[in-house]
Enzyme design. Structure first.
Site, PDB file in Angstrom:
ATOM      1  N   ASP A   1      43.879  -4.613  82.362  1.00  0.00           N
ATOM      2  CA  ASP A   1      43.393  -3.757  81.107  1.00  0.00           C
ATOM      3  C   ASP A   1      42.654  -2.373  81.685  1.00  0.00           C
ATOM      4  OD1 ASP A   1      43.226  -2.590  78.617  1.00  0.00           O
ATOM      5  OD2 ASP A   1      41.966  -4.216  78.022  1.00  0.00           O
TER       6      ASP A   1
ATOM      7  N   ASN B   1      52.673  -4.143  72.458  1.00  0.00           N
ATOM      8  CA  ASN B   1      52.672  -2.698  73.028  1.00  0.00           C
ATOM      9  C   ASN B   1      53.983  -1.898  72.718  1.00  0.00           C
ATOM     10  OD1 ASN B   1      51.122  -3.746  76.234  1.00  0.00           O
ATOM     11  ND2 ASN B   1      50.346  -2.928  74.560  1.00  0.00           N
TER      12      ASN B   1
HETATM   13  C1  FPP Z   1      46.507  -1.856  80.054  1.00  0.00           C
HETATM   14  O1  FPP Z   1      45.955  -0.614  80.341  1.00  0.00           O
HETATM   15  C2  FPP Z   1      47.779  -1.786  80.714  1.00  0.00           C
HETATM   16  C3  FPP Z   1      49.044  -1.943  80.295  1.00  0.00           C
HETATM   17  C4  FPP Z   1      49.468  -1.861  78.801  1.00  0.00           C
HETATM   18  C5  FPP Z   1      50.132  -2.375  80.922  1.00  0.00           C
HETATM   19  C6  FPP Z   1      49.644  -2.807  82.409  1.00  0.00           C
HETATM   20  C7  FPP Z   1      50.816  -1.803  83.325  1.00  0.00           C
HETATM   21  C8  FPP Z   1      50.623  -1.686  84.511  1.00  0.00           C
HETATM   22  C9  FPP Z   1      49.566  -1.927  85.371  1.00  0.00           C
HETATM   23  C10 FPP Z   1      51.632  -0.822  85.006  1.00  0.00           C
HETATM   24  C11 FPP Z   1      53.259  -1.254  84.929  1.00  0.00           C
HETATM   25  C12 FPP Z   1      53.400  -2.490  85.518  1.00  0.00           C
HETATM   26  C13 FPP Z   1      54.059  -3.012  86.411  1.00  0.00           C
HETATM   27  C14 FPP Z   1      53.972  -4.325  86.981  1.00  0.00           C
HETATM   28  C15 FPP Z   1      55.078  -2.108  87.055  1.00  0.00           C
HETATM   29  P1  FPP Z   1      45.703   0.404  78.827  1.00  0.00           P
HETATM   30  O2  FPP Z   1      46.887   1.299  78.687  1.00  0.00           O
HETATM   31  O3  FPP Z   1      45.759  -0.657  77.720  1.00  0.00           O
HETATM   32  O4  FPP Z   1      44.389   0.920  78.932  1.00  0.00           O
HETATM   33  P2  FPP Z   1      43.287   1.250  77.825  1.00  0.00           P
HETATM   34  O5  FPP Z   1      42.836  -0.159  77.328  1.00  0.00           O
HETATM   35  O6  FPP Z   1      42.094   2.022  78.648  1.00  0.00           O
HETATM   36  O7  FPP Z   1      43.958   2.036  76.912  1.00  0.00           O
END
Ligand code: FPP
Length: 246
Positions: free
Chosen positions: A18, A66
């Protein structure tokens, strides 16, 4: 420098990655830049976990909720995922990693679903670490699907009511055959489970860090593992009993 006990590593490590968006926003960058940086962390954690001898690594990459994010972000995440799979499959082969996915795969766009299938097929003969990505995953849906599967087997007489056990039920989950996580890490300071592996984490150790996922590097990873090794897992017993069982 780091003195990890190789005997006491988690057999199964699960991570809620996250804070990509916040990492980017704090730097006045677009959210997708944070996700791209997050993929670099994924690469590092996957290879380091496999090198350390962790048996199973499960990463929450995309939740069933998501899909409701802005279309452009969903599209970029899917593109990133496809590129990751194309780029990483040869490295998974080199590292003897078996790729696996949990979640409602049929909801993924066709090209991404194909890339997922290819990576699973290509790495299916590997017998090192099992890397599982949770994609379009939600634990309540997983539990409902399992309950429906069990109900239909009961109704058809394939399973008898007196055979129903925790073990049997676990076999209906996406994670059938995978041991429960020993350690669950969540980055970016949120103290929530967010519908991840609800059944499987009943006895997992939980570790929360304020660091955003793109900044979760070697130092932070080792700190989490060190912290895990310092804990005593009791599974409802008292300390003396746990010591005698060892
Ligand atoms: C959370 O950050 C992360 C995600 C929703 C997805 C995780 C994805 C990746 C690490 C990249 C793609 C993965 C792979 C394996 C290729 P957020 O967007 O919720 O962050 P925030 O809470 O700060 O908005």
């Amino acid at each position: 420098m780091h003195t990890l006990d190789p005997e006491k590593l988690p057999r199964h490590l699960a991570i809620i990655m996250d804070g990509n968006g916040r990492w980017a926003q704090e730097r006045m960058l677009k959210r997708i830049v944070g996700h791209r940086k997050g993929v670099e962390t994924v690469r590092y954690i996957v290879e380091e976990s496999s090198r350390l001898g962790i048996g199973y690594l499960t990463l929450f990459a995309f939740s069933s909720e998501n899909w409701l994010r802005p279309k452009t972000e969903v599209r970029s995440l899917m593109a990133l995922l496809k590129r990751y799979l194309a780029g990483e499959t040869p490295r998974m082969m080199a590292n003897n990693i078996r790729f696996n996915v949990i979640g409602d795969r049929e909801e993924l766009p066709g090209d991404v679903e194909r890339a997922v299938r290819e990576a699973i097929d290509k790495t299916s003969g590997n017998n090192g670490m099992v890397l599982t990505l949770a994609l379009s995953y939600g634990a309540r849906r997983e539990l409902l699907r399992a309950a429906a599967g069990l109900a239909s087997d009961l109704a058809a007489g394939r399973v008898r009511e007196d055979e129903v056990s925790e073990n049997l039920f676990a076999g209906y989950l996406y994670t059938a055959g995978i041991p429960d996580p020993d350690l669950l890490i969540r980055t970016s300071g949120e103290m929530r489970i967010s519908n991840f592996l609800l059944w499987q984490i009943a006895y997992s150790e939980l570790y929360f860090t304020d660091v955003n996922w793109p900044d979760f590097g070697r130092e932070e990873f080792y700190r989490a593992l060190d912290n895990y090794q310092s804990r005593e897992r009791r599974y409802g017993l008292i300390s003396d009993q746990v010591r005698k069982r060892r």
